[in-house]
Design a protein around this motif. Structure first.
Motif, PDB file in Angstrom:
ATOM      1  N   ARG A   1       0.839  -1.202   0.000  1.00  0.00           N
ATOM      2  CA  ARG A   1       0.000   0.000   0.000  1.00  0.00           C
ATOM      3  C   ARG A   1       0.875   1.254   0.000  1.00  0.00           C
ATOM      4  O   ARG A   1       1.876   1.334   0.713  1.00  0.00           O
ATOM      5  CB  ARG A   1      -0.921   0.005   1.218  1.00  0.00           C
ATOM      6  N   ALA A   2       0.492   2.217  -0.804  1.00  0.00           N
ATOM      7  CA  ALA A   2       1.240   3.474  -0.877  1.00  0.00           C
ATOM      8  C   ALA A   2       1.031   4.274   0.401  1.00  0.00           C
ATOM      9  O   ALA A   2      -0.070   4.317   0.957  1.00  0.00           O
ATOM     10  CB  ALA A   2       0.797   4.285  -2.078  1.00  0.00           C
ATOM     11  N   ALA A   3       2.094   4.892   0.881  1.00  0.00           N
ATOM     12  CA  ALA A   3       2.035   5.679   2.115  1.00  0.00           C
ATOM     13  C   ALA A   3       2.349   7.137   1.840  1.00  0.00           C
ATOM     14  O   ALA A   3       3.206   7.458   1.020  1.00  0.00           O
ATOM     15  CB  ALA A   3       3.016   5.131   3.150  1.00  0.00           C
ATOM     16  N   THR A   4       1.640   8.010   2.542  1.00  0.00           N
ATOM     17  CA  THR A   4       1.984   9.424   2.589  1.00  0.00           C
ATOM     18  C   THR A   4       2.744   9.659   3.884  1.00  0.00           C
ATOM     19  O   THR A   4       2.247   9.349   4.966  1.00  0.00           O
ATOM     20  CB  THR A   4       0.717  10.294   2.548  1.00  0.00           C
ATOM     21  N   PHE A   5       3.957  10.190   3.771  1.00  0.00           N
ATOM     22  CA  PHE A   5       4.861  10.297   4.914  1.00  0.00           C
ATOM     23  C   PHE A   5       4.953  11.730   5.399  1.00  0.00           C
ATOM     24  O   PHE A   5       5.078  12.663   4.596  1.00  0.00           O
ATOM     25  CB  PHE A   5       6.251   9.803   4.517  1.00  0.00           C
ATOM     26  N   ALA A   6       4.875  11.906   6.705  1.00  0.00           N
ATOM     27  CA  ALA A   6       5.074  13.218   7.322  1.00  0.00           C
ATOM     28  C   ALA A   6       5.975  13.045   8.535  1.00  0.00           C
ATOM     29  O   ALA A   6       5.883  12.059   9.261  1.00  0.00           O
ATOM     30  CB  ALA A   6       3.734  13.824   7.747  1.00  0.00           C
ATOM     31  N   THR A   7       6.846  14.021   8.772  1.00  0.00           N
ATOM     32  CA  THR A   7       7.735  13.954   9.928  1.00  0.00           C
ATOM     33  C   THR A   7       8.007  15.354  10.451  1.00  0.00           C
ATOM     34  O   THR A   7       8.008  16.327   9.676  1.00  0.00           O
ATOM     35  CB  THR A   7       9.061  13.252   9.565  1.00  0.00           C
ATOM     36  N   LEU A   8       8.214  15.455  11.734  1.00  0.00           N
ATOM     37  CA  LEU A   8       8.473  16.754  12.350  1.00  0.00           C
ATOM     38  C   LEU A   8       9.065  16.545  13.724  1.00  0.00           C
ATOM     39  O   LEU A   8       9.035  15.445  14.290  1.00  0.00           O
ATOM     40  CB  LEU A   8       7.178  17.557  12.471  1.00  0.00           C
ATOM     41  N   ASP A   9       9.610  17.620  14.275  1.00  0.00           N
ATOM     42  CA  ASP A   9      10.160  17.625  15.623  1.00  0.00           C
ATOM     43  C   ASP A   9       9.278  18.444  16.545  1.00  0.00           C
ATOM     44  O   ASP A   9       8.712  19.466  16.134  1.00  0.00           O
ATOM     45  CB  ASP A   9      11.568  18.219  15.643  1.00  0.00           C
ATOM     46  N   ALA A  10       9.187  18.009  17.789  1.00  0.00           N
ATOM     47  CA  ALA A  10       8.524  18.805  18.811  1.00  0.00           C
ATOM     48  C   ALA A  10       9.385  20.023  19.137  1.00  0.00           C
ATOM     49  O   ALA A  10      10.574  20.077  18.766  1.00  0.00           O
ATOM     50  CB  ALA A  10       8.301  17.957  20.056  1.00  0.00           C
ATOM     51  N   PRO A  11       8.839  21.021  19.821  1.00  0.00           N
ATOM     52  CA  PRO A  11       9.641  22.184  20.208  1.00  0.00           C
ATOM     53  C   PRO A  11      10.868  21.789  21.032  1.00  0.00           C
ATOM     54  O   PRO A  11      10.931  20.704  21.616  1.00  0.00           O
ATOM     55  CB  PRO A  11       8.660  23.017  21.034  1.00  0.00           C
ATOM     56  N   ALA A  12      11.834  22.693  21.079  1.00  0.00           N
ATOM     57  CA  ALA A  12      13.097  22.430  21.782  1.00  0.00           C
ATOM     58  C   ALA A  12      12.878  22.055  23.241  1.00  0.00           C
ATOM     59  O   ALA A  12      13.693  21.326  23.824  1.00  0.00           O
ATOM     60  CB  ALA A  12      14.002  23.652  21.678  1.00  0.00           C
ATOM     61  N   ALA A  13      11.777  22.524  23.839  1.00  0.00           N
ATOM     62  CA  ALA A  13      11.499  22.204  25.244  1.00  0.00           C
ATOM     63  C   ALA A  13      11.312  20.714  25.470  1.00  0.00           C
ATOM     64  O   ALA A  13      11.426  20.230  26.605  1.00  0.00           O
ATOM     65  CB  ALA A  13      10.256  22.956  25.715  1.00  0.00           C
ATOM     66  N   SER A  14      11.036  19.952  24.407  1.00  0.00           N
ATOM     67  CA  SER A  14      10.877  18.501  24.565  1.00  0.00           C
ATOM     68  C   SER A  14      12.201  17.792  24.780  1.00  0.00           C
ATOM     69  O   SER A  14      12.231  16.620  25.178  1.00  0.00           O
ATOM     70  CB  SER A  14      10.171  17.914  23.344  1.00  0.00           C
ATOM     71  N   ASN A  15      13.313  18.492  24.508  1.00  0.00           N
ATOM     72  CA  ASN A  15      14.642  17.927  24.744  1.00  0.00           C
ATOM     73  C   ASN A  15      14.989  18.075  26.221  1.00  0.00           C
ATOM     74  O   ASN A  15      15.848  18.859  26.613  1.00  0.00           O
ATOM     75  CB  ASN A  15      15.682  18.618  23.862  1.00  0.00           C
ATOM     76  N   ALA A  16      14.278  17.324  27.031  1.00  0.00           N
ATOM     77  CA  ALA A  16      14.436  17.372  28.480  1.00  0.00           C
ATOM     78  C   ALA A  16      13.972  16.037  29.039  1.00  0.00           C
ATOM     79  O   ALA A  16      13.220  15.310  28.372  1.00  0.00           O
ATOM     80  CB  ALA A  16      13.597  18.514  29.073  1.00  0.00           C
TER      81      ALA A  16
END
Length: 242
Positions: A132-147
């Motif tokens: 099945r064909a996939a539509t891909f999306a990716t992103l990062d949470a805000p910098a505050a999540s680096n904790a």
């Protein structure tokens, strides 16, 4: 200091060698991220690399001497060996090797743990969505999540209980999809995987490795829209970490 590494995994799947081959060559948006291989030895491979082995559906190797966009690494190689399994299905050997040039222990630990999550997602794709064909999306949470606790903030924000265990069916509120029942197909201290009948949602606790929490959506719906998925998740994450 530069230092070599090698990560090796072997596993079996019910999919045919041809289905596995398609997944790792043309179907990568369904479980990893979109990548392209020029289908021949000497052809172009991802990250500015070269295909050094092209033997469908048995062996694929891509080698990169200086990985584009990956400053922590020089030489990088991915090798997949696929063999038919007696009685049906396939046996797969995956080898990721290369040279890391800085922060070796942390980079290797991250790559090692990510490998298990990515290959688990490959197996989920082959079992539930193959072809099945996939539509891909990716992103990062805000910098505050680096904790510490960044991944837990996201999972709790989705409505995922702390004691929900891998394999359970859970009720969660997914950005862009609303309240849905999903299978918690992967969970440990570093990653969360959720699967519905239309999509797979991968949450990466990269706060453990010095980066923001990441999210990837592999959407198999016919009307999937990557931009809408990214916008919905980005808006939600921004509010969550405000």
């Amino acid at each position: 200091m530069s230092k070599e590494f090698e990560i090796v995994r072997e596993f079996e799947v019910d999919a045919s060698p041809e289905q596995v081959w398609d997944a790792i060559t043309t179907g990568t948006a369904g479980w990893l991220w979109p990548m392209e291989y020029e289908p021949k030895e000497g052809g172009a491979a991802p990250f500015g690399g070269t295909v050094t082995a092209w033997d469908p559906p048995h062996r694929l190797t891509g080698r990169t001497e200086d990985a584009e966009g990956v400053p922590q690494q020089t030489f990088n190689q991915l090798e997949h060996v696929i063999e038919p399994r007696e009685g049906g299905g396939s046996w797969v050997r995956y080898v990721h090797s290369g040279i890391l040039v800085e922060d070796w222990d942390n980079q290797y630990d991250g790559a090692n743990k990510h490998t298990d999550f990515y290959l688990h997602t490959l197996r989920q794709y082959l079992k539930h969505f193959t072809g099945r064909a996939a539509t891909f999306a990716t992103l990062d949470a805000p910098a505050a999540s680096n904790a510490p606790g960044g991944l837990e903030v996201v999972s709790r924000g989705l409505g995922l209980a702390d004691d929900a265990s891998q394999g359970a069916t859970v009720r969660v509120e997914l950005p862009g999809a609303g309240p849905v029942d999903a299978v918690l197909d992967y969970r440990n201290a570093y990653f969360v995987g959720l699967r519905t009948d239309k999509a797979m949602y991968r949450i990466f606790g990269r706060n453990h490795f010095g980066a923001p929490v990441g999210v990837s959506v592999h959407d198999f719906a016919g009307d999937a829209d990557a931009g809408k998925n990214e916008d919905a998740w980005q808006k939600w994450l921004t509010g969550l970490f405000a």
